[in-house]
Every structure is written in structure tokens, then in C-alpha cells.
Design an enzyme around this catalytic site. Structure first.
Site, PDB file in Angstrom:
ATOM      1  N   SER B 118       0.681  -1.159   0.115  1.00 21.60           N
ATOM      2  CA  SER B 118       0.188   0.000   0.029  1.00 21.60           C
ATOM      3  C   SER B 118       0.997   1.330  -0.072  1.00 21.60           C
ATOM      4  O   SER B 118       1.677   1.491  -0.910  1.00 21.60           O
ATOM      5  CB  SER B 118      -0.915  -0.227   1.182  1.00 21.60           C
ATOM      6  OG  SER B 118      -2.166   0.783   1.231  1.00 21.60           O
ATOM      7  N   ARG B 174     -11.687   5.551   9.985  1.00 23.14           N
ATOM      8  CA  ARG B 174     -10.960   3.986   9.986  1.00 23.14           C
ATOM      9  C   ARG B 174     -12.130   2.901   9.624  1.00 23.14           C
ATOM     10  O   ARG B 174     -11.629   2.249   8.646  1.00 23.14           O
ATOM     11  CB  ARG B 174     -10.695   3.657  11.161  1.00 23.14           C
ATOM     12  CG  ARG B 174     -10.186   2.203  11.337  1.00 23.14           C
ATOM     13  CD  ARG B 174      -8.796   2.079  10.638  1.00 23.14           C
ATOM     14  NE  ARG B 174      -8.049   1.010  11.029  1.00 23.14           N
ATOM     15  CZ  ARG B 174      -7.012   0.556  10.508  1.00 23.14           C
ATOM     16  NH1 ARG B 174      -6.477   1.104   9.496  1.00 23.14           N
ATOM     17  NH2 ARG B 174      -6.555  -0.744  10.745  1.00 23.14           N
ATOM     18  N   ASP B 257      -8.430  -6.720  -4.587  1.00 24.29           N
ATOM     19  CA  ASP B 257      -8.436  -5.589  -4.110  1.00 24.29           C
ATOM     20  C   ASP B 257      -9.323  -4.378  -4.767  1.00 24.29           C
ATOM     21  O   ASP B 257      -9.188  -4.357  -6.024  1.00 24.29           O
ATOM     22  CB  ASP B 257      -6.793  -5.011  -4.288  1.00 24.29           C
ATOM     23  CG  ASP B 257      -6.318  -3.650  -3.471  1.00 24.29           C
ATOM     24  OD1 ASP B 257      -7.047  -3.047  -3.254  1.00 24.29           O
ATOM     25  OD2 ASP B 257      -5.084  -3.657  -3.376  1.00 24.29           O
ATOM     26  N   HIS B 290      -7.558  -5.514  -0.400  1.00 25.57           N
ATOM     27  CA  HIS B 290      -6.393  -4.706   0.027  1.00 25.57           C
ATOM     28  C   HIS B 290      -5.553  -5.169   1.131  1.00 25.57           C
ATOM     29  O   HIS B 290      -4.314  -5.250   0.995  1.00 25.57           O
ATOM     30  CB  HIS B 290      -6.751  -3.305   0.051  1.00 25.57           C
ATOM     31  CG  HIS B 290      -5.382  -2.546  -0.093  1.00 25.57           C
ATOM     32  ND1 HIS B 290      -4.728  -2.077  -1.159  1.00 25.57           N
ATOM     33  CD2 HIS B 290      -4.988  -1.568   0.826  1.00 25.57           C
ATOM     34  CE1 HIS B 290      -3.625  -1.466  -0.845  1.00 25.57           C
ATOM     35  NE2 HIS B 290      -3.618  -0.740   0.467  1.00 25.57           N
ATOM     36  N   ASP B 291      -6.242  -5.785   2.123  1.00 27.85           N
ATOM     37  CA  ASP B 291      -5.531  -6.124   3.460  1.00 27.85           C
ATOM     38  C   ASP B 291      -4.712  -7.313   3.135  1.00 27.85           C
ATOM     39  O   ASP B 291      -4.014  -7.447   4.252  1.00 27.85           O
ATOM     40  CB  ASP B 291      -6.840  -6.171   4.377  1.00 27.85           C
ATOM     41  CG  ASP B 291      -6.484  -5.666   5.621  1.00 27.85           C
ATOM     42  OD1 ASP B 291      -5.542  -4.599   5.810  1.00 27.85           O
ATOM     43  OD2 ASP B 291      -7.179  -6.264   6.618  1.00 27.85           O
TER      44      ASP B 291
END
Lengths: 313, 313
Positions: B118, B174, B257, B290-291
Site C-alpha cells: 500500500s 477508519r 483489491d 487490499h488487506d
């Protein structure tokens, strides 16, 4: 088009509460005695004036032409465009029950087509499920058979935003929503890394989002937004029994939809087809994301004319 | 592992301002004299203690083993884990320049590998671009060659949230971010429509997001979050000249992602390869979105060992 406010009396909610005196705001395009009734159902921030936001589907020369059929738009229970505001938790089934009662007051016992996109599609499916004998076909665009974790989460954080500030928070909620409605490819092509044309923000996409936030505050209030997103969360026809008499269902998945991905809508169609219901699945190729049912309504109308309504209307 | 705070003196920013006395917090795993230096770069809310959040990549028996190489983690300029806080707009290039100065103080003039996921991947690419002769290879996971409209938009609305409330708004920011980090499929499988296990919310996914909001407030402050998301927005190596001496680059796209889609990362790799640079593209098959670079770090390490570092380390 004529608009009316229809008193449907007391309404019992799925949650058990009783709303004492409910009104439903409707728009009627064409003659209800024409023999063909189309119920066009609106999404989260829409309203009953269907021809205004769905000109490719409703209007002279459109898929549903008021010269040959009657199109009825109904403002959802709990929405702020003339129907009764609601602060209780309501469900999609509650919204549909109120609509049915409004149509009964109008003398309409049966509709030929219930059609809608997104939350409007959920209502169309709920109509087919709850009163299968009163509807000829349901068409749901960009709507699966249940609201899943991502949509629930996005609705939830939008309500978190309202809780921070009913005005600025509603604007932020709309921005969050917009990013789930538009595809990455569309945003890249339209905005990319371009600078904000007004110079108030760094990037063009930020100016675009600010504009969306300003507009939503003029169109809807935080309480309506909270009530209707909760109603969307409630939607769950995945593990239900579908009546044998369920009318034909048409699901339209949008290829670039990230909120209700086409794959999930196809899965929903297959699940229901397995129960012996007449289900058709159509994929709408569009770069617009979830928003395609509004942004490319003329193309959607053509797609429906070629597939769902070929030989039907 | 040893941690140090390194004074690098005054630093001129891309924006023209001068930061008078900058410090960089670093973690050093292994012996800097070992002859193989790996710079492991953290993402938005990470820190310099790389082995803690990337155990599959850094640690004994991991891809980069401190017994045979030296891994250096550096807390980004502007972050709140020991490096100098910054209220000015900074760029990824500023962050990298500060890192380079910190390494110089440590007596390290050249690194063998810069790697990150990222925003960490953006720094790795910026390293390769800005100081091609001081780096052997850059590996960017889930990071394209520029921050596009969707990521800019998501960062922008997260800052809008901070502006509503520095604590609750950080929590909401968040949550917005988490929904861009996780795939729809993962959320469906993990949370679906399950009820909240604590009964505080309707749905399990809402309880999960509340927990993330609580945690972030303990880990980072709103000012850091704003500074670093602006820095991410600034990242743009798409239309730049890549030096002839650019070292080999490895791009890893994550199949699920939605924040930085694999397709865009592959496009970036192809763009740079067209300029005659040695570029490798690898696709990481994962359901985690994405994580995945954090959630499936052991699998990522295997993938890198088989591909990017086969015969290299």
C-alpha cells in the site's frame, strides 16, 4: 401525470408497532383503466415522480409509455417526499404493504409489472414474494435477494456520520454512498488526478463530492436517510420460501457494480430458480457501477425491451 | 531488534518549506554490516516495528531473516510513532528523502531491497525513482504508480470525517478505510447478515467496525491521519521520467483489491516496462482485498520467494 396523497389509515409494522394514520404520495402517469399497470419503485433518495429520474423507462416513447399503459410511482413510507415520515424501524415488507394499500384505495388490485433499481428492486422482489397473485412480473436491477455485509456496513457508517452532525454528516454520508455507486474506472476516467476546477479543493473528485454533499442536504433529511437505510438493511429474501405462484422474476446485474456485484445478483437468481420459480438473469454491461440504472437508463430500457419484456408488453 | 531515534537535521520539503529539526524513528533487525540491507516500509497506520505487523516477511525463518540480512523499518515522517510530526503538506518524496537521510546517518549509503505494501509500496517505488543508484530492487504490493481518483476520494472523505470530530470522526474514517481494505466476498463470508454478538448493534459487521474505530483512536491521532493521507494523495509517478538506471521493480497486484485494483497495478507495471525498465508483475490470489498484504503475509512471503526473490537473496 397527476399527483395524489392517499390516506391508507392505520398500518401495522413488522416490528409490531401500529402507525395510526399513514399517507402515501403517488404519481400516476397515464390512465389506470388502460389495463396495464406498471409500478415503478424508487431507490434510497428517489421519489414518486418516476419520469423525472427515469426518463428512459417512463414517458412518451420510453419503455413504459403512459399512452399505452399506466405507470404509478409511490414515495416510500418513511421518505420525505409526501409520504408519512416514520421514526420506527421499518422493513421493505412494511414499505410494500403500505404501497399495496395505497393501490387498493386507487381501486387497483393487481399490477402487471413491479420494477425498480437498487432499493426499488428490493421492493419489486418483496412485492412478488408477499403478494404473488397480485403481480404479473417483478424486475429488479442492481438488487440481490438480500442485503449483504458490505451494504449493511456502508449503511451503518453513513448513519454514524449522521450521528456526528445532521447536516454536514448527511453530506458525508452521501459522499460515502456515491463512492459505492460509482465504479473505479468511471471515477478514473472522469476525474483522475485532475485539479479541482473551482480551486477550493486539491482534486476535481473532491469538488465533485462536495457538490453531491450540498445537493443531498437540499433533497432529504437525516431522519429519512436513517429510516430508509435501516429498512434496506432489513431486506432478506434469501432463505425464505418463495410461493409456488411467484410470478416471473427478472434480475439485472450491473457488470461494474461494487455495492451489489453482478455475481451476487446472478447467485440470487440461481438460488430462486432452483426453487422452481421462473427467473431470468440479465447482465447490464456498463462502466457506471451501481449508478448505471440511473445514469444509463436509456441503455437499460433497450436491454429490458430486448430481454425481459420481449413479447411481454 | 534495536530502536533508535535519528536526528537528520533540517529538511526541505517539496512544497518549499523547511522543517528545522527532523527526527526519524527506526527499528533495526540484524546487523547492518551483514552486507544485505532490506528497507521495509509501512503503510498509513503502521510503524517502524516491521516484524510485529509483517511476521511472514521479517523475522527468524521469514522471507527476510535478521540472521542473514539486516531489515530496517522507519516510521514515516509525519507519523506519530516517534518520527517528527508534521502539519505541512508533505509528499511521498519528502517521506523518502527523510528516510534516506536517516540511513546516511546510520552509515548506510545503499539498500538492496525496498519493500512495502500500500503506501509502503509507494515509498519503495519512490525510492527506486528518486535514487536509482542507491537501491537494488523495489517491491510494491497493492500499490500502483499513482494514487487515482477513488483512493483520493476515500482519503478526502476520511479527512472530512476528522473535521467533524477528531475522535469519533477518526473512528468513522477508519471504518470507511476498512471497507476499502476488505473484499465484499470476505465480509460476506465472515459477517454476512449475522447479528451482533454483543447485542449493541444490529449486525455483526457493525460490531466489527465499532471495534476497529475504538482501536484506531488508541493507535493514531487525527493530525497524523490527515498529514499522511494528503501525502498518499500526492503520489504520482505515472507521467514521470524513470531514470535509465532504475533498478528492477516488482509490482504485486492483489486479485480482490478494490482500493488499488490488480488491473491498475498491472497497467502501471506495463507502463513502466514500456520505458525499458526491468519490471515484473505478480498477481497475488487472495480473498482478503487490499488487506491481503497484511492478512496473508505468510502466503505473500511464499509468493515473493518463488517469484521476485527467486535466486536474488
Amino acid at each position: 401525470m397527476t399527483e395524489r396523497t392517499i390516506a391508507i389509515g392505520a398500518l401495522e409494522l413488522d416490528g409490531g408497532q401500529m402507525l395510526p394514520a399513514v399517507e402515501q404520495r403517488v404519481a400516476i402517469y397515464g390512465d389506470p383503466a388502460c389495463g396495464q399497470i406498471v409500478l415503478a419503485l424508487h431507490a434510497l433518495t428517489g421519489d414518486h415522480r418516476v419520469a423525472a429520474w427515469w426518463p428512459g423507462l417512463v414517458g412518451e416513447g420510453a419503455l413504459f409509455d403512459p399512452r399505452s399503459c399506466c405507470v404509478i410511482g409511490i414515495n416510500m413510507l418513511g421518505s420525505c417526499y409526501g409520504s408519512t415520515p416514520v421514526r420506527e424501524y421499518i422493513t421493505i415488507a412494511d414499505i410494500v404493504r403500505a404501497q399495496r394499500r395505497a393501490l387498493e384505495v386507487l381501486g387497483i388490485e393487481r399490477i402487471d409489472v413491479a420494477i425498480g433499481g437498487s432499493m426499488g428492486g428490493m421492493q419489486a422482489l418483496q412485492w412478488a414474494h408477499d403478494t404473488p397473485d397480485r403481480i404479473g412480473r417483478a424486475v429488479a436491477i442492481g438488487a440481490p435477494d438480500h442485503t449483504g455485509a458490505l451494504a449493511i456496513a456502508l449503511n451503518s457508517i453513513q448513519r454514524d456520520s449522521l450521528a456526528l452532525d445532521p447536516v454536514a454528516g448527511l453530506g458525508l454520508a452521501r459522499k460515502i454512498a456515491m463512492l459505492s455507486y460509482k465504479s473505479d474506472a468511471l471515477l478514473s476516467r472522469r476525474h483522475g488526478r485532475r485539479r479541482d476546477r473551482n480551486g477550493r479543493r486539491c482534486f476535481d473528485i473532491e469538488g465533485f463530492l462536495d457538490l453531491q454533499a450540498t445537493r443531498i442536504v437540499e433533497r432529504i433529511d437525516a431522519a429519512t436517510y436513517a429510516t430508509l437505510t435501516h429498512a434496506m438493511d432489513s431486506f432478506d429474501l434469501r432463505d425464505t420460501d418463495w410461493p409456488e405462484s411467484t410470478p416471473p422474476l427478472t434480475f439485472v446485474g450491473i457488470s461494474s457494480d461494487t455495492l451489489f456485484p453482478a455475481r451476487e445478483i446472478r447467485d440470487a437468481a440461481e438460488r430462486i430458480a432452483c426453487r422452481g420459480i421462473d427467473v431470468r438473469y440479465i447482465e447490464f454491461q456498463s462502466e457506471h457501477g451501481h449508478d448505471a440504472f440511473l445514469a444509463e437508463d436509456a441503455t437499460l430500457a433497450e436491454l429490458l425491451a430486448r430481454n425481459a419484456f420481449a413479447g411481454v408488453t
